[in-house]
Design an enzyme around this catalytic site. Structure first.
Site, short mmCIF file in Angstrom:
data_model
loop_
_atom_site.label_atom_id
_atom_site.label_comp_id
_atom_site.label_asym_id
_atom_site.label_seq_id
_atom_site.Cartn_x
_atom_site.Cartn_y
_atom_site.Cartn_z
N SER A 126 0.80 -1.22 0.00
CA SER A 126 0.00 0.00 0.00
C SER A 126 0.84 1.28 0.00
CB SER A 126 -0.95 0.01 1.20
OG SER A 126 -0.24 -0.12 2.42
N HIS A 161 -0.19 6.70 5.50
CA HIS A 161 0.18 6.36 4.13
C HIS A 161 0.41 7.64 3.33
CE1 HIS A 161 -1.21 2.34 5.18
NE2 HIS A 161 -0.69 1.89 4.05
#
Length: 281
Positions: A33, A261
């Site tokens: 990810s 992220h």
């Protein structure tokens, strides 16, 4: 005068054509990810369950180098096992990532390993809405018999990384291979309560990620391939910085991205590092 000369050199490098990459590149991007870009607009098909953005660093790199063929198989939740076996997602199964490689592949980036050792979950475990003495520090939860559990996991990953690079080379013998590291997730001492991770835990997270990135760099060198450092360029763009500056979102994102992220700005910054590395600029 010196600053002007430096600025001119930087500008010349930025606009110069790639020194190593060619318009005929067949580029395959592998990873988890941190590479796929979950929730960063726009999410692309197929494989929506991988939460893959058309503005992740691989897509931006492919466009910048003018790749003739580009295959992005990065997928949220992937670990080294998913390089070899089909990965289940919330929206169905996706093929092994190594299946995207071919004899004509000329460029590979691979960013993997964080899920093998559970780094994202580890950061979230250290969230502490109440400071001590009400809330407990998490860093001492991962020490057993004087050993750091995360370093043990990281060291256990090393041979898997070496084997993975060898398997990439077997499937894509013409390819230049780049192992990509991970960004900066915590500044020294953190920024509690803006990001609710107390000072000692922020420093522990920082040290753990530094050790992990060193391991990736060392294994890349041992395997005879290049390593792309994302930790250095993302310094000063961590989740503690302002919404207009940060490359990695905190627990409550201000920009479209999964917590802890990269956001679109971060993917742009990481792409700059990747483009520089793969182009030989």
């Amino acid at each position: 005068m010196i600053r002007s000369v430096i600025a001119a050199i930087v500008l010349a490098v930025a606009i110069a054509p790639p020194a190593q990459a060619s318009a005929g590149e067949v580029y395959v991007a592998l990873g988890d990810s941190a590479a796929s870009g979950p929730l960063v607009p726009d999410q692309v098909v197929p494989d929506l369950g991988c939460w893959r953005s058309n503005r992740n660093y691989a897509h931006l790199t492919a466009g910048a180098i003018g790749a003739a063929t580009f295959r992005d198989v990065t997928c949220s939740g992937a670990d080294t096992g998913d390089m070899y076996s089909a990965q289940g997602t919330d929206l169905g199964s996706v093929p092994p990532q190594l299946d995207a490689l071919s004899q004509d592949t000329t460029l590979v980036t691979v960013q993997i390993g964080a899920n093998d050792v559970g780094l994202t979950g580890f950061i979230e475990d250290c969230l502490n809405l109440l400071p001590p003495p009400v809330g407990d520090a998490c860093n001492d939860d991962y020490t057993e018999n004087g050993q750091d559990a995360w370093r043990i996991k990281t060291d256990a990953l090393r041979p898997k990384l070496t084997a993975l690079v060898a398997d990439i080379r077997t499937r894509a013998p013409r390819a230049r291979i780049f192992v990509v590291g991970y960004g900066t997730y915590a500044p020294p001492n953190g920024c509690y309560p803006r990001v609710p991770i107390i000072k000692q835990d922020a420093n522990y997270i920082r040290a753990t990620l530094q050790y992990f990135n060193r391991a990736l760099a060392e294994q890349a060198a041992a395997a005879g391939v290049a390593f792309i450092d994302l930790q250095t360029p993302s310094t000063g763009h961590d989740p503690c910085t302002s919404a207009g500056t940060r490359w990695i979102e905190p627990y409550v994102p201000a920009s479209p991205a999964t917590p802890f992220h990269p956001n679109a700005r971060g993917m742009r910054g990481f792409a700059d590092a990747v483009i520089t590395a793969v182009s030989g600029a």
